[in-house]
Design a protein around this motif. Structure first.
Motif: not given
Length: 125
Positions: A26-27, A31-34, A36-40, A73-75
């Motif tokens: 779940a975590f 993180v993948k959502s964070l 792809s949706n915010l950092i990228n 790498v970001i993940n």
């Protein structure tokens, strides 16, 4: 055999591991959502592209999709940083065993062993 399996599953370690795997999955999704949706999108503002996964360079007929690699790498870095913070917090809360042993002094076993060593030294003289 079924009874043994029930005992195995009911052990604390197996249950703890199962909970850890579920929470970890779940975590990872969070993180993948964070990423792809915010950092990228933030990185995309500076690079002129919104989706890093589309970043590609080619040499001849070979295509290198380094954008997807950058996403992973970001993940990884985010997950590693969060795990670092968690371990650091746990270490701060939980006392170190070495410090406890120093404060308490030698255990009874250590005292007895010391006495035995002293008696053996006296016998050798």
């Amino acid at each position: 055999m079924l009874k043994e399996f029930k005992e195995f599953i009911a052990r604390g370690n197996v249950m703890d591991l199962a909970v850890g795997v579920i929470i970890g999955a779940a975590f990872t999704a969070i993180v993948k959502s964070l990423v792809s949706n915010l950092i990228n999108p933030l990185i995309g503002i500076f690079l002129g592209k919104i989706d890093l996964s589309n970043l590609v360079f080619s040499i001849g007929s070979a295509h290198f999709r380094y954008g997807s690699f950058l996403n992973e790498v970001i993940n990884f870095l985010i997950i590693a940083f969060v795990v670092f913070l968690m371990v650091k917090g746990i270490n701060k809360v939980m006392p170190k065993k070495e410090e406890e042993a120093v404060k308490e002094g030698p255990s009874k076993e250590e005292e007895y062993l010391g006495q035995i060593v002293e008696l053996l030294k006296k016998q050798d003289k």
